[in-house]
Design an enzyme around this catalytic site. Structure first.
Site, PDB file in Angstrom:
ATOM      1  N   LYS A  13      68.719  31.225  32.606  1.00 22.62           N
ATOM      2  CA  LYS A  13      69.761  31.651  33.555  1.00 22.62           C
ATOM      3  C   LYS A  13      69.756  33.168  33.756  1.00 22.62           C
ATOM      4  O   LYS A  13      69.856  33.641  34.880  1.00 22.62           O
ATOM      5  CB  LYS A  13      71.158  31.233  33.051  1.00 22.62           C
ATOM      6  CG  LYS A  13      71.379  29.740  32.961  1.00 22.62           C
ATOM      7  CD  LYS A  13      72.839  29.405  32.640  1.00 22.62           C
ATOM      8  CE  LYS A  13      73.326  29.947  31.319  1.00 22.62           C
ATOM      9  NZ  LYS A  13      72.679  29.363  30.131  1.00 22.62           N
ATOM     10  N   ARG A  88      82.214  27.447  31.436  1.00 21.38           N
ATOM     11  CA  ARG A  88      81.546  26.763  30.328  1.00 21.38           C
ATOM     12  C   ARG A  88      82.184  25.409  30.030  1.00 21.38           C
ATOM     13  O   ARG A  88      81.689  24.671  29.190  1.00 21.38           O
ATOM     14  CB  ARG A  88      81.729  27.609  29.096  1.00 21.38           C
ATOM     15  CG  ARG A  88      80.674  28.386  28.369  1.00 21.38           C
ATOM     16  CD  ARG A  88      79.269  28.272  28.576  1.00 21.38           C
ATOM     17  NE  ARG A  88      78.529  28.791  27.450  1.00 21.38           N
ATOM     18  CZ  ARG A  88      77.900  29.964  27.436  1.00 21.38           C
ATOM     19  NH1 ARG A  88      77.910  30.740  28.481  1.00 21.38           N
ATOM     20  NH2 ARG A  88      77.220  30.319  26.366  1.00 21.38           N
ATOM     21  N   ARG A 127      62.599  31.417  20.105  1.00 22.16           N
ATOM     22  CA  ARG A 127      63.416  32.612  20.353  1.00 22.16           C
ATOM     23  C   ARG A 127      64.084  33.083  19.060  1.00 22.16           C
ATOM     24  O   ARG A 127      64.141  34.270  18.770  1.00 22.16           O
ATOM     25  CB  ARG A 127      64.463  32.289  21.422  1.00 22.16           C
ATOM     26  CG  ARG A 127      65.366  33.451  21.764  1.00 22.16           C
ATOM     27  CD  ARG A 127      65.944  33.255  23.161  1.00 22.16           C
ATOM     28  NE  ARG A 127      67.369  33.080  23.112  1.00 22.16           N
ATOM     29  CZ  ARG A 127      68.128  32.787  24.172  1.00 22.16           C
ATOM     30  NH1 ARG A 127      67.573  32.597  25.338  1.00 22.16           N
ATOM     31  NH2 ARG A 127      69.412  32.664  24.063  1.00 22.16           N
ATOM     32  N   ARG A 136      71.006  40.011  18.651  1.00 18.02           N
ATOM     33  CA  ARG A 136      71.998  38.957  18.868  1.00 18.02           C
ATOM     34  C   ARG A 136      72.291  38.205  17.580  1.00 18.02           C
ATOM     35  O   ARG A 136      71.420  37.559  17.013  1.00 18.02           O
ATOM     36  CB  ARG A 136      71.517  37.985  19.951  1.00 18.02           C
ATOM     37  CG  ARG A 136      71.685  38.563  21.347  1.00 18.02           C
ATOM     38  CD  ARG A 136      71.449  37.523  22.416  1.00 18.02           C
ATOM     39  NE  ARG A 136      72.390  36.422  22.380  1.00 18.02           N
ATOM     40  CZ  ARG A 136      72.589  35.609  23.397  1.00 18.02           C
ATOM     41  NH1 ARG A 136      71.946  35.802  24.522  1.00 18.02           N
ATOM     42  NH2 ARG A 136      73.436  34.612  23.287  1.00 18.02           N
ATOM     43  N   ARG A 147      75.121  25.945  19.842  1.00 17.46           N
ATOM     44  CA  ARG A 147      75.347  26.273  21.249  1.00 17.46           C
ATOM     45  C   ARG A 147      74.847  25.140  22.148  1.00 17.46           C
ATOM     46  O   ARG A 147      75.456  24.832  23.177  1.00 17.46           O
ATOM     47  CB  ARG A 147      74.666  27.600  21.598  1.00 17.46           C
ATOM     48  CG  ARG A 147      75.415  28.787  20.996  1.00 17.46           C
ATOM     49  CD  ARG A 147      74.580  30.031  20.945  1.00 17.46           C
ATOM     50  NE  ARG A 147      74.179  30.495  22.256  1.00 17.46           N
ATOM     51  CZ  ARG A 147      73.150  31.284  22.491  1.00 17.46           C
ATOM     52  NH1 ARG A 147      72.399  31.698  21.498  1.00 17.46           N
ATOM     53  NH2 ARG A 147      72.877  31.658  23.716  1.00 17.46           N
TER      54      ARG A 147
END
Ligand code: AMP
Length: 193
Positions: A13, A88, A127, A136, A147
Site C-alpha cells: 500500500k 481499519r 521483511r 519499526r 497484524r
C-alpha cells in the site's frame, strides 16, 4: 482524486500510495506513519499508541479518526488524498463516511490490493528478518502475524462494506510494482472520477 488503499500488511500500500501521489498530485495519508511520528515525538497520542502498535493491535478508533479529520483539512489535501492504513475497521469506515459528508467531500474509489495469505506470510517473514532491530518496533514475526490476524478479523470486512457501496476496485497485489500500479490506473480510469 480521493482514494482508500485497502490491503493487508505487506501488500504494498505504501509503495503504491507514493506512486499515486506522483501521478495524481494528491497526498498520501498514512495513519501508521502519523502514529510512528507521534511515538517518536513523545506526544500524548504517541504515548497512548506505542505499546498497542508494538504488539500489532489497533489503536483506539477515536484517536485515528481525529488525526485523519484534522489532516484532511490541511491545504495539501485540497487536490485529493490517498488513505493508506485507514479505515481499519467498520467503525472507522462509518466515521469516515460521516466526516467526509460533513466536509462536503466524497470518495472516488476504494482500491483493494489482493494478496494471497501464504505469499504474505513469507513476505512478512522476509521483511521481519531484514528489519529486525530496525526502525519499526512492530516488524518482528510475532507482531506481523498479529497484524495479519487483525487484518482478517477487523479490516477485511471493509471489502464487503465498500463492495456494497459500488466503489470497490480489486487489483492483483502479488504482481510486480509497475504491473500493480498499471492495474490501479486502469481501475481508476474505468470507473472513478
Ligand atoms: P501500518 O503502518 O499501516 O501498518 O500501521 C502500523 C500500526 O499502526 C498498526 O499495526 C496499528 O497499531 C496502528 N494503526 C495504523 N493505522 C491505524 C488505524 N487506522 N486504526 C488503528 N490503528 C492503526
Amino acid at each position: 482524486m480521493k482514494l482508500i488503499l485497502l490491503g493487508p500488511p505487506g501488500a504494498g500500500k505504501g509503495t503504491q500510495a507514493k506512486l499515486l501521489e506522483d501521478k495524481y498530485g494528491c497526498t498520501q495519508l498514512s495513519t501508521g506513519d502519523m502514529l510512528r511520528a507521534a511515538v517518536a515525538a513523545g506526544t500524548d497520542v504517541g504515548k497512548q499508541a506505542e505499546a498497542v502498535m508494538a504488539r500489532g493491535d489497533l489503536v483506539p478508533d477515536d484517536v485515528v479518526v481525529g488525526i485523519i479529520s484534522d489532516r484532511i483539512d490541511e491545504p495539501d489535501c485540497a487536490a485529493g488524498f490517498i488513505l493508506d492504513g485507514f479505515p481499519r475497521n467498520v467503525t472507522q469506515a462509518e466515521a469516515l463516511d460521516v466526516m467526509l459528508a460533513d466536509k462536503g467531500l466524497a470518495l472516488d474509489a476504494v482500491v483493494e490490493l489482493a494478496v494471497d495469505d501464504a505469499i504474505l506470510v513469507s513476505r512478512i517473514e522476509k521483511r521481519a528478518a531484514e528489519t529486525e532491530g530496525g526502525p519499526r518496533a512492530d516488524d518482528n514475526v510475532e507482531a506481523l502475524r498479529q497484524r495479519l490476524q487483525v487484518y482478517h478479523a477487523q479490516t477485511a470486512p471493509l471489502i464487503d462494506y465498500y463492495g456494497e457501496k459500488g466503489v470497490l476496485r480489486s487489483v492483483d497485489g502479488m504482481a510486480e510494482i509497475d504491473t500493480v500500479s498499471g492495474q490501479i490506473a486502469a481501475a481508476l480510469d474505468s470507473g472513478a472520477k
